[in-house]
Design an enzyme around this catalytic site. Structure first.
Site, PDB file in Angstrom:
ATOM      1  N   GLY A   1      22.904  35.232 -16.353  1.00  0.00           N
ATOM      2  CA  GLY A   1      21.655  35.943 -16.555  1.00  0.00           C
ATOM      3  C   GLY A   1      20.604  35.705 -15.489  1.00  0.00           C
ATOM      4  O   GLY A   1      20.901  35.591 -14.284  1.00  0.00           O
ATOM      5  N   SER A   2      19.371  35.585 -15.937  1.00  0.00           N
ATOM      6  CA  SER A   2      18.221  35.574 -15.039  1.00  0.00           C
ATOM      7  C   SER A   2      18.121  34.341 -14.164  1.00  0.00           C
ATOM      8  O   SER A   2      17.226  34.269 -13.304  1.00  0.00           O
ATOM      9  CB  SER A   2      16.935  35.735 -15.851  1.00  0.00           C
ATOM     10  OG  SER A   2      16.922  36.981 -16.509  1.00  0.00           O
TER      11      SER A   2
END
Length: 594
Positions: free
Chosen positions: A311-312
Site C-alpha cells: 500500500g501507501s
C-alpha cells in the site's frame, strides 16, 4: 629324461670276465640312486621348513606390533557408519550478537532393539507402550517376532524415558549415544533458526542437518569441522523477545490472523529482530500443512516469505524518485483534486476525501493517492521501474534464510500508465516486509543501498549510493511530518523522533478481485529522524480494531499503535537516549488515511 640303467652292459661283461657276480653291480647302483633321492628330498624339506619358520616369525611380529599399538591408544567405542561415509555429529552453536546461545547441541540417546536377543518380546512390547503411549502395541509385538535382527524404536529419549526403558531389564533393548539440536529459548526466533533433523544415522551417532531457516541456509558452515566456532547472528535476543511479546499482544488486540516485524540497522543492514506470528517451537517442529492456504501455517515466515501489496508505504519512493530527477521539491504544488479520471479508471482517496491543491510534503502527510499518481506520471514508467529496482524491490532478498530465494516480489508483467499510477501507491506490486525494511533503510541512511543480513557484521560494508543524500534527507523529513501532522500520529513516541508511512492494502481474493473487509496493514518507520539508526516495519494480516461500533481497519488505527509500542519498548534496550521533542497533535476524529 635320460635314465641310467641299473645293469650297465660294459660293467656286466667285465664282471663276467673277472668271474664276479653281475647282481652286485645292480644292487650297488640301486643303493646309490636311493641315496641321491633321499638327499634331494632332505634339501627340499629344509627349504620348506625355513620358509615356514620365517612366515611364522613375521606373523608373530605383526601381531605383537598391533597389540602394542592397541595397548598405547585411548579406549573408545566403535562407531557405526554408512559404507564409505563417516558420520559427522558435530554442529557449531548459533548465538545472538552478544554471544547468547540460540542453538546448541546436547548429548542424548536413541533406543533400538535386537529382537533375537529378547527374553520376553511380548512383555517388552507391553512395557514400551506404557512408556511411549503413542506406540502401537500389536505392531511392536509383530515386529519383535517376525525374524528381523534390528529395529529402531525411538530416535530421541529423555533421561526419564531412558531410565524407564532401562528398568525393563531386557538385553534386547539397547541405547546408542548421539547429539541432538537444542533451542533453549523455545519459540523465540523460531523462523530465523528454522530447525534440524537427523541425516545419516548409526547406532552410536547421527548426522544433524538443517531443515529450514538459517540452519538450512548455513548448513555447510555449521557442519564444517574447520569452522567449529559459533555462528554469530545480528539478532539481539533481548530485543527479539520484547518485539515478540508486543507484536503478539497487538495481533490479538487487533484481531489479526498473523503479524510480522523487521527491525534493521540502517547503516549495516543487520537485522536486529525478525518476528513472524504465529510461530512454533523448533525443538518440536510441526509438520507442514498439506491443504488450505500455506500462509496459515505457523511454519510460514511472513516477514520473508510473505509477499504482500504494501500500500501507501510505497508513496515515499515515488516522491523520492521525482525529487532525485529534479521534477519536484518538498514545497512543489500538486493538483490533488479527486477523483482522477484516467481512461476508464477512477483514482479515489480513502473514504472519498478530496485534498485539493497541496504540496508534495502534504501529499505524503495526507497519503494522497491522486497527488502521488500525478507525481508518478511525471516520472514515467521506465524511470519508476529503474528506481524501484535500485532499491531491491524487484529481486528476492539475499538474507541468509533458505526461504528467501523463493520470495520474489510480484511485479506487473506489463507497465502501462495505469500501472505506473497504481504502483506509485503500492497496489499491483507485492513485496515482503524484509524488502520494505531494506528500502526504508536505504532512504534513512542517506541513500546507500542496503543489503539485509542475519549475520553479525563487525564493520560497515561498502554500499552503492542509489539516492542523492539531500533527497534522502528530505524524504526522511517528510516521514517525520507524517507522524507529527499526518496519518501516523499514534507513532509519535516522545523522545525518539519517529518518522514513517502507513499502508493499507485490500487483500486479493483468490477467486479474483479484492476482499471488501480484509486488508494487510503496514507501518514502515525510521528513528530517530534527526540521525536515523533503525528502520522498523510492522505488518498485520487482516486486522480490525473493534473497540467502536464500526470496525476500523486502516493502518493508522492498527499497525501504527503496535509499532509505537515496539519502539517505546526496544529503543532503550538498544541504548538510544530520548531527545526532547514536542509531541504530535492529538489524533483528530477525521484523521486522514490512505
Amino acid at each position: 629324461m635320460i635314465r641310467t640303467p641299473l645293469r650297465p652292459l660294459a660293467r656286466i661283461l667285465q664282471a663276467r670276465l673277472n668271474g664276479q657276480n653281475p647282481d652286485v653291480i645292480e644292487r650297488e647302483n640301486l643303493r646309490l640312486r636311493h641315496e641321491a633321492a633321499r638327499d634331494k628330498a632332505r634339501s627340499r624339506a629344509e627349504v620348506r621348513l625355513l620358509f615356514l619358520g620365517l612366515s611364522f616369525f613375521m606373523m608373530f611380529m605383526v601381531i605383537g606390533a598391533r597389540m602394542g599399538l592397541l595397548a598405547s591408544t585411548e579406549p573408545s567405542e566403535p562407531r557405526s557408519a554408512l559404507p564409505g561415509h563417516e558420520i559427522s555429529a558435530n554442529r557449531a552453536d548459533i548465538t545472538d550478537r552478544d554471544g547468547r546461545i540460540l542453538a546448541t547441541n546436547i548429548q542424548t540417546y536413541a533406543l533400538y532393539a535386537h529382537p533375537q536377543d529378547m527374553i520376553d518380546p511380548m512383555h517388552v512390547a507391553e512395557e514400551l507402550v506404557r512408556i511411549f503411549p503413542d506406540m502401537d502395541e500389536d505392531a511392536l509385538k509383530r515386529r519383535f517376532t517376525d525374524g528381523r535382527k534390528f529395529m529402531w524404536i525411538r530416535r530421541k529419549l529423555s533421561p526419564e524415558q531412558m531410565q524407564a526403558v532401562h528398568d525393563i531389564g531386557d538385553p534386547g533393548l539397547l541405547f546408542g549415544p548421539r547429539e541432538m539440536r537444542l533451542y533453549p529459548n523455545g519459540h523465540l526466533a523460531s523462523h530465523i533458526l528454522g530447525g534440524t533433523s537427523f541425516g545419516a544415522e548409526g547406532v552410536a551417532s547421527a548426522e544433524v542437518i538443517g531443515t529450514a531457516g538459517i540452519e538450512r541456509a548455513m548448513d555447510a558452515r555449521l557442519r564444517d569441522p574447520a569452522q567449529s566456532e559459533p555462528l554469530q547472528l545480528s539478532i539481539d535476543m533481548t530485543v527479539q523477545a520484547a518485539i515478540t511479546e508486543v507484536l503478539n499482544t497487538g495481533m490479538k488486540m487487533m484481531n489479526s490472523k498473523g503479524a510480522a516485524a523487521v527491525l534493521m540497522d540502517v547503516h549495516t543492514g543487520e537485522v536486529i529482530s525478525l518476528v513472524s506470528l504465529p510461530d512454533f517451537d523448533p525443538n518440536d517442529r510441526p509438520a507442514p500443512i498439506l491443504t488450505g492456504d500455506p500462509g496459515d501455517s505457523p511454519l510460514f515466515n511472513r516477514a520473508v516469505q510473505g509477499v504482500y501489496e504494501l500500500g501507501s508505504t510505497f508513496k515515499i519512493f515515488t516522491v523520492a524518485n521525482a525529487m532525485q530527477l529534479g521534477l519536484v521539491g518538498p514545497d512543489t504544488i500538486i493538483d490533488g483534486n479527486a477523483p482522477l479520471i484516467w481512461g476508464k479508471y477512477r483514482i479515489k482517496e480513502f473514504q472519498n476525501h478530496n485534498y485539493g491543491i497541496q504540496t508534495v510534503t502534504q501529499v505524503i502527510e495526507n497519503s494522497s493517492n491522486v497527488g502521488t499518481a500525478r507525481i508518478a506520471l511525471e516520472v514515467g514508467a521506465q524511470r519508476q521501474q529503474a528506481f524501484m529496482r535500485s532499491l531491491g524491490l524487484f529481486d528476492p532478498t539475499p538474507v541468509e534464510l533458505v526461504e528467501a530465494p523463493g520470495a520474489k516480489p510480484i511485479v506487473p508483467a506489463r507497465w502501462p500508465e495505469i500501472v505506473t499510477i497504481t504502483t506509485s501507491y503500492g497496489h499491483g506490486i507485492a513485496a515482503s516486509p524484509m524488502h520494505l525494511a531494506a528500502a526504508y533503510s536505504t532512504i534513512a541512511n542517506g541513500g546507500y543501498r542496503v543489503t539485509p543480513t542475519l549475520l553479525h557484521r563487525t564493520q560497515t560494508p561498502e554500499m552503492p549510493q542509489v539516492v542523492a543524500t539531500d533527497v534522502a534527507h528530505k524524504a526522511v523529513d517528510m516521514l517525520r511530518m507524517v507522524v507529527t501532522n499526518g496519518t501516523a500520529s499514534f507513532a509519535d513516541v516522545p523522545g525518539y523522533q519517529v518518522g514513517g508511512k502507513t499502508g493499507t492494502a485490500d487483500k486479493p481474493d483468490p477467486q479474483g478481485g479484492y476482499y471488501n473487509d480484509k486488508v494487510v496493514n503496514t507501518f514502515a518507520s525510521v528513528f530517530p529522524t534527526s540521525a536515523p539508526q533503525y528502520a522498523l516495519v510492522v505488518t498485520l494480516d487482516e486486522p480490525s480494531d473493534n473497540t467502536l461500533s464500526v470496525p476500523r481497519r486502516s493502518a493508522g488505527w492498527t499497525a501504527v499503535p503496535v509499532a509505537a509500542e515496539i519502539i517505546r519498548r526496544v529503543a532503550p534496550l538498544m541504548g538510544l537516549r530520548p531527545i526532547e521533542t514536542q509531541p504530535a497533535a492529538q489524533l483528530r476524529a477525521d484523521l486522514p488515511e490512505e
